[in-house]
Design an enzyme around this catalytic site. Sequence first.
Site, short mmCIF file in Angstrom:
data_model
loop_
_atom_site.label_atom_id
_atom_site.label_comp_id
_atom_site.label_asym_id
_atom_site.label_seq_id
_atom_site.Cartn_x
_atom_site.Cartn_y
_atom_site.Cartn_z
N LYS A 135 -9.86 -4.89 -4.84
CA LYS A 135 -10.80 -3.94 -5.16
C LYS A 135 -11.15 -2.22 -5.07
O LYS A 135 -11.72 -1.56 -5.81
CB LYS A 135 -12.35 -3.65 -3.23
CG LYS A 135 -12.13 -3.55 -2.21
CD LYS A 135 -13.10 -4.18 -1.78
CE LYS A 135 -12.87 -5.31 -0.49
NZ LYS A 135 -11.92 -4.13 0.31
N LYS A 164 0.65 -1.16 -0.03
CA LYS A 164 -0.25 0.19 -0.18
C LYS A 164 0.84 1.28 -0.18
O LYS A 164 0.39 2.23 -0.57
CB LYS A 164 -0.80 -0.12 1.79
CG LYS A 164 -1.74 -1.15 0.83
CD LYS A 164 -3.35 -1.09 0.58
CE LYS A 164 -4.19 -2.22 0.79
NZ LYS A 164 -5.17 -2.31 -0.19
N LYS A 187 -2.84 -10.58 -7.14
CA LYS A 187 -4.34 -10.24 -6.01
C LYS A 187 -5.42 -9.83 -6.99
O LYS A 187 -5.22 -8.24 -6.99
CB LYS A 187 -4.15 -10.29 -5.06
CG LYS A 187 -5.26 -10.68 -3.97
CD LYS A 187 -5.47 -9.60 -2.84
CE LYS A 187 -5.88 -8.55 -2.87
NZ LYS A 187 -6.40 -8.30 -1.25
P1 ATP Z 1 -8.04 -2.92 -1.38
O1 ATP Z 1 -7.95 -3.69 -2.61
O2 ATP Z 1 -9.51 -1.76 -0.96
O3 ATP Z 1 -6.93 -3.56 -0.24
P2 ATP Z 1 -8.96 -6.11 -1.61
O4 ATP Z 1 -9.69 -6.04 -2.13
O5 ATP Z 1 -7.69 -6.66 -0.79
O6 ATP Z 1 -9.17 -4.50 -0.85
P3 ATP Z 1 -9.88 -6.40 1.13
O7 ATP Z 1 -11.46 -5.66 1.40
O8 ATP Z 1 -8.19 -6.12 1.52
O9 ATP Z 1 -9.97 -6.38 -0.05
O10 ATP Z 1 -10.05 -8.66 1.99
C1 ATP Z 1 -11.77 -8.36 2.10
C2 ATP Z 1 -11.47 -10.19 2.58
O11 ATP Z 1 -11.32 -10.62 1.70
C3 ATP Z 1 -9.59 -10.56 3.43
O12 ATP Z 1 -10.17 -11.94 3.67
C4 ATP Z 1 -9.27 -10.47 2.21
O13 ATP Z 1 -7.89 -11.96 2.37
C5 ATP Z 1 -9.91 -11.40 1.10
N1 ATP Z 1 -9.27 -10.95 -0.24
C6 ATP Z 1 -9.57 -9.78 -1.00
N2 ATP Z 1 -8.66 -10.07 -2.53
C7 ATP Z 1 -8.56 -11.35 -2.54
C8 ATP Z 1 -8.56 -12.42 -3.49
N3 ATP Z 1 -8.50 -12.01 -4.72
N4 ATP Z 1 -8.39 -14.25 -3.47
C9 ATP Z 1 -9.53 -13.86 -2.31
N5 ATP Z 1 -9.26 -13.82 -0.93
C10 ATP Z 1 -9.28 -11.99 -1.27
#
Ligand code: ATP
Length: 336
Positions: A201, A116, A198
């Site tokens: 969002k 980040k 990954k």
């Molecule tokens: P951001 O982009 O704002 O960092 P993010 O998409 O990474 O958000 P989080 O809110 O950090 O999502 O994650 C929510 C939950 O979903 C966490 O438990 C995280 O491990 C899981 N998660 C997020 N992205 C993935 C993915 N691509 N595959 C599997 N699990 C995921």
Amino acid sequence: MENERKKVMLSGIKPSGDLTLGSYLGPLHHWPEMIEEYDCYYFMADLHAITVRQNPADLRRRTLEQLAQYIACGLDPEKCTLFIQSHVHQHAELGWVLNCYAMFGELSRMTQFKDKSAKNADNINGGLFTYPSLMAADILLYQPDFVPVGEDQKQHVELARNIVQRFNGVYGEVFRMPEPYIPKVGARIMSLTNPAAKMSKSDNGDTGRVTLMDDPSVIMKQFKRAITDSDTERCVRYDKENKPGVANLMTIYSSATGKSFDEIEKEFDGQGYGKFKPAVGEAVVEMLRPIQEEAKRIMADKAYLEGVYRAGAEKAEYIASKTLRKVYKKVGFLPR
Ligand code: ATP
Ligand code: LTN
């Protein structure tokens, strides 16, 4: 009595962007199966979301939409506790205390902080750095047995475990030791256009994302454009090392249909990627269709949603305040 206590689960997702297929297939998809057996707490981590700049109106809208989507995915508010993190002030308070039990060195090693910081070089704020101590507070307030998360959050749960050991080592058995609970399939869904990253969002530049509420036509387009692999074999075979794009699509297809990798390989034997990619898209459209319909219906009923988050905050606060009171006493704060 202790042996009659239902096991506790807790998890959260930050409303930093629209929920994606990654958020769904990673943790969210598995949460509803747990509400019968466990005492479950699921929340919108809005305090965590502001570690990256948010537009206030968007954050409010997404927080409510995320709640509607949780319910649409099967989290019945009568059977589990759904709440908004900032509504339960004990999170921020225990977060401060635990900051004093998290070491600079261990916080510096967190991969998410490094990622980040690289992506938000103009806003490497203190909250981004101490994010894991707030997450430890989220967890430890409810004394959970398990914390269901995707693979990328395992390091943060490990840090919470270190804090438990350190804190309990000084003050006795204050916190229960939580275990991360990571799904076998779908723990890390990758971007459809870059299987090395990954699916996330909040990554604006990421075109390889499918959100929970995307239109079927958009979902189909994204899957048709998905990167497969440049190998000459062009067959559907699970090989994460050499064919990461295909492996990712197989993981998504497997999660959406319940078919094993063996079954999928047989189904597309000799057919190349041309048939496979739209089939994955269709499976995802079908998986999401009922969720989308239900989420829209719930979102239209604001009074119902308000009732859910108010009741959720009350239930959560009752448990959280007990833990915080104990912690304040242990560390030596004079009661008011
Ligand atoms: P951001 O982009 O704002 O960092 P993010 O998409 O990474 O958000 P989080 O809110 O950090 O999502 O994650 C929510 C939950 O979903 C966490 O438990 C995280 O491990 C899981 N998660 C997020 N992205 C993935 C993915 N691509 N595959 C599997 N699990 C995921
Ligand atoms: N850090 C998590 C969201 C989160 C969380 C939590 C998950 C905040 N607090 C407590 C489990 C338990 C994330 O970025 N996905």
